[in-house]
Design a protein around this motif. Structure first.
Motif, mmCIF file in Angstrom:
data_model
loop_
_atom_site.group_PDB
_atom_site.id
_atom_site.type_symbol
_atom_site.label_atom_id
_atom_site.label_comp_id
_atom_site.label_asym_id
_atom_site.label_seq_id
_atom_site.Cartn_x
_atom_site.Cartn_y
_atom_site.Cartn_z
ATOM 1 N N MET A 93 0.795 -1.149 0.054
ATOM 2 C CA MET A 93 -0.082 0.023 0.044
ATOM 3 C C MET A 93 0.892 1.134 0.158
ATOM 4 O O MET A 93 1.982 1.428 0.593
ATOM 5 C CB MET A 93 -0.810 0.025 1.250
ATOM 6 C CG MET A 93 0.020 -0.013 2.510
ATOM 7 S SD MET A 93 -1.081 0.127 3.882
ATOM 8 C CE MET A 93 -1.976 1.710 3.793
ATOM 9 N N PRO A 94 0.434 2.238 -0.929
ATOM 10 C CA PRO A 94 1.003 3.542 -0.461
ATOM 11 C C PRO A 94 0.638 4.269 0.674
ATOM 12 O O PRO A 94 -0.109 3.692 1.357
ATOM 13 C CB PRO A 94 0.760 4.173 -1.825
ATOM 14 C CG PRO A 94 -0.553 3.959 -2.042
ATOM 15 C CD PRO A 94 -0.812 2.510 -1.526
ATOM 16 N N LYS A 95 0.984 5.366 0.983
ATOM 17 C CA LYS A 95 0.450 6.017 2.120
ATOM 18 C C LYS A 95 0.988 7.536 1.844
ATOM 19 O O LYS A 95 1.818 7.924 2.483
ATOM 20 C CB LYS A 95 0.621 5.594 3.523
ATOM 21 C CG LYS A 95 -0.214 6.477 4.523
ATOM 22 C CD LYS A 95 -1.769 6.638 4.050
ATOM 23 C CE LYS A 95 -2.422 5.146 4.444
ATOM 24 N NZ LYS A 95 -4.040 5.397 4.192
ATOM 25 N N ARG A 96 0.490 8.030 0.642
ATOM 26 C CA ARG A 96 1.477 9.470 0.492
ATOM 27 C C ARG A 96 0.912 10.583 1.515
ATOM 28 O O ARG A 96 -0.288 10.997 1.351
ATOM 29 C CB ARG A 96 0.985 10.032 -0.936
ATOM 30 C CG ARG A 96 2.075 9.217 -2.054
ATOM 31 C CD ARG A 96 1.653 9.738 -3.581
ATOM 32 N NE ARG A 96 0.463 9.467 -3.880
ATOM 33 C CZ ARG A 96 -0.327 8.178 -4.332
ATOM 34 N NH1 ARG A 96 0.620 7.108 -4.452
ATOM 35 N NH2 ARG A 96 -1.421 8.062 -4.705
ATOM 36 N N ARG A 97 1.803 10.957 2.284
ATOM 37 C CA ARG A 97 1.410 12.262 3.388
ATOM 38 C C ARG A 97 2.935 12.771 3.668
ATOM 39 O O ARG A 97 3.876 12.093 3.588
ATOM 40 C CB ARG A 97 1.101 11.474 4.651
ATOM 41 C CG ARG A 97 -0.243 10.704 4.413
ATOM 42 C CD ARG A 97 -1.321 11.729 5.256
ATOM 43 N NE ARG A 97 -2.276 10.808 5.618
ATOM 44 C CZ ARG A 97 -3.327 10.510 4.612
ATOM 45 N NH1 ARG A 97 -3.209 10.497 3.562
ATOM 46 N NH2 ARG A 97 -4.404 9.540 5.118
ATOM 47 N N HIS A 98 2.540 14.207 3.979
ATOM 48 C CA HIS A 98 3.874 14.929 4.323
ATOM 49 C C HIS A 98 4.197 14.038 5.650
ATOM 50 O O HIS A 98 3.273 13.708 6.494
ATOM 51 C CB HIS A 98 3.376 16.028 4.726
ATOM 52 C CG HIS A 98 4.538 17.131 5.264
ATOM 53 N ND1 HIS A 98 4.955 17.301 6.476
ATOM 54 C CD2 HIS A 98 5.562 17.956 4.369
ATOM 55 C CE1 HIS A 98 6.106 18.103 6.454
ATOM 56 N NE2 HIS A 98 6.437 18.498 5.315
ATOM 57 N N LEU A 100 5.052 15.213 8.406
ATOM 58 C CA LEU A 100 4.300 15.844 9.882
ATOM 59 C C LEU A 100 2.632 15.410 9.900
ATOM 60 O O LEU A 100 1.913 15.614 10.826
ATOM 61 C CB LEU A 100 4.630 17.063 10.032
ATOM 62 C CG LEU A 100 6.201 17.405 10.244
ATOM 63 C CD1 LEU A 100 6.279 18.748 10.420
ATOM 64 C CD2 LEU A 100 6.746 16.518 11.443
ATOM 65 N N SER A 101 2.142 14.930 8.657
ATOM 66 C CA SER A 101 0.729 14.641 8.690
ATOM 67 C C SER A 101 0.502 13.087 8.825
ATOM 68 O O SER A 101 -0.767 12.665 8.696
ATOM 69 C CB SER A 101 0.189 15.168 7.296
ATOM 70 O OG SER A 101 0.492 16.442 7.156
ATOM 71 N N LEU A 102 1.332 12.445 8.829
ATOM 72 C CA LEU A 102 1.146 10.820 8.918
ATOM 73 C C LEU A 102 1.051 10.442 10.222
ATOM 74 O O LEU A 102 1.832 10.691 11.033
ATOM 75 C CB LEU A 102 2.445 10.142 8.114
ATOM 76 C CG LEU A 102 2.525 8.767 8.023
ATOM 77 C CD1 LEU A 102 1.578 8.231 6.894
ATOM 78 C CD2 LEU A 102 3.886 8.091 7.849
ATOM 79 N N SER A 103 -0.129 9.770 10.594
ATOM 80 C CA SER A 103 -0.138 9.394 11.850
ATOM 81 C C SER A 103 0.556 8.075 12.223
ATOM 82 O O SER A 103 1.011 7.452 11.427
ATOM 83 C CB SER A 103 -1.724 9.057 12.055
ATOM 84 O OG SER A 103 -2.113 7.712 11.666
ATOM 85 N N LEU A 150 9.679 11.739 -1.656
ATOM 86 C CA LEU A 150 9.051 13.077 -0.925
ATOM 87 C C LEU A 150 7.356 12.731 -0.750
ATOM 88 O O LEU A 150 6.970 11.870 -1.665
ATOM 89 C CB LEU A 150 8.849 14.047 -2.136
ATOM 90 C CG LEU A 150 8.980 15.583 -1.722
ATOM 91 C CD1 LEU A 150 10.156 16.046 -0.794
ATOM 92 C CD2 LEU A 150 8.515 16.540 -2.901
ATOM 93 N N ASN A 151 7.317 12.999 0.564
ATOM 94 C CA ASN A 151 5.694 12.697 1.046
ATOM 95 C C ASN A 151 5.549 11.277 0.972
ATOM 96 O O ASN A 151 4.083 10.855 0.941
ATOM 97 C CB ASN A 151 4.728 13.309 0.052
ATOM 98 C CG ASN A 151 4.560 14.761 0.249
ATOM 99 O OD1 ASN A 151 5.138 15.225 1.218
ATOM 100 N ND2 ASN A 151 4.012 15.342 -0.680
ATOM 101 N N GLU A 152 6.745 10.140 0.985
ATOM 102 C CA GLU A 152 6.235 8.791 1.216
ATOM 103 C C GLU A 152 7.156 8.237 2.085
ATOM 104 O O GLU A 152 7.736 7.246 2.018
ATOM 105 C CB GLU A 152 6.608 8.148 -0.263
ATOM 106 C CG GLU A 152 5.860 8.682 -1.277
ATOM 107 C CD GLU A 152 5.290 7.879 -2.362
ATOM 108 O OE1 GLU A 152 5.070 6.548 -1.973
ATOM 109 O OE2 GLU A 152 5.045 8.173 -3.444
#
Ligand SMILES: NC(=O)c1ccc[n+]([C@@H]2O[C@H](COP(=O)([O-])OP(=O)(O)OC[C@H]3O[C@@H](n4cnc5c(N)ncnc54)[C@H](OP(=O)(O)O)[C@@H]3O)[C@@H](O)[C@H]2O)c1
Length: 259
Positions: A93-98, A100-103, A150-152
């Motif tokens: 699975m991906p989870k593209r998030r900055h 600091l936004s990734l839980s 970036l973002n991953e």
């Protein structure tokens, strides 16, 4: 493996993208197939098209994030086919998030699905493969397992972990009658770029068809080199290894020209 025909192959992530292309390719080659994914309809559709080649196909609709049950899944596939010759750990699975936004929960889920689950499948099946005197594990990692993207953060971390595990396991198992292979895909035209609950993908460039990677996986099963970049984007990794600071500056200049 010497040939695909009659080999029992367990493919995770077979309901879409690279796994779907691989399942169809292996079915055309006469493999017996165990297919895993969550989307029952898509999984059944892939299984039907594989079975059109006259091969034995079984499906397991299963969430690979359920680590308690993953070992049991591997054992059920073993029993269903009377042995497993090849495990292709392809689902992810991906989870593209900055960052600091990734839980924490999201990061943990990515690690479970993309790292712990393939490792559990492999460590359940490898002792049995060694006992049966043959076997092959192909782990589908990512260029994101060689380069930070970036973002991953979670995806890259999970793929670096899978890449490292695969390299180290190949050494541990050097003298055993099993093969360990690593596939490092580049940018491939699949649903991974548009999966819900992700930030927008930022890749600009050509996407290769999923069958490119399916061919690379088939070649790996048939005794190809330890690692295959598919398509070959290893020049990016070489550039990074030669000069990380220049690589990071170049990445930001390309992706964040306003910075
Ligand atoms: N596409 C690319 O550009 C690219 C680049 C580098 C590496 N890769 C790697 O290539 C592999 C295949 O990716 P893809 O591009 O084909 O992606 P995809 O089209 O999104 O397919 C992903 C597959 O994994 C399955 N999956 C995801 N989470 C799962 C879970 N929790 N439990 C069970 N199955 C799960 C999906 O099943 P359901 O849909 O049924 O849940 C689907 O069959 C992945 O390891 C990916 O990291 C892809």
């Amino acid at each position: 493996m010497d040939e695909i025909a009659d080999a029992a192959v367990l493919v995770t992530g077979a309901s879409a993208g690279i796994g779907e292309a691989l399942a169809l390719r292996l079915a055309a080659g006469g493999a017996r197939l165990g297919l895993v994914g969550r989307d029952v309809q898509r999984l059944d559709d892939v299984a039907r098209r594989c079975a059109d080649h006259g091969v034995d196909v079984a499906t397991w609709a299963f969430d690979l994030g359920d680590l308690e049950a993953v070992g049991d899944l591997a054992a059920r596939c073993w029993d269903r086919f009377g042995g497993v010759d090849v495990l292709v750990n392809n689902a992810a699975m991906p989870k593209r998030r900055h960052v600091l936004s990734l839980s924490d929960a999201e990061a943990e889920e990515v690690m479970r699905v993309n790292f712990h689950s393939p490792v559990k499948l492999a460590t359940t099946l490898l002792p049995r493969m060694i006992e049966q005197g043959r076997g092959c594990v192909v782990n589908v990692s990512s260029l994101g397992g060689r380069l930070g993207i970036l973002n991953e953060t979670a995806y890259s971390a999970s793929k670096f972990a899978l890449t490292g595990w695969t390299e180290a396991a190949a050494l541990d198992l050097w003298e055993e009658p099993v093969e360990i292979r690593l596939i490092t895909p580049g940018a491939i035209d699949t649903a991974i770029w548009s999966r819900p609950d992700n930030d927008d993908a930022e890749f600009v460039g050509e996407l290769e068809p999923p069958d490119t990677v399916a061919v690379a996986i088939e070649d790996a099963i048939l005794g190809g080199p330890f690692e295959t970049y598919s398509p070959d984007m290893s020049a990016f990794v070489e550039f990074k290894m030669a000069d990380m600071d220049a690589f990071q500056r170049g990445t930001i200049a390309a992706m964040r020209p306003e910075v």
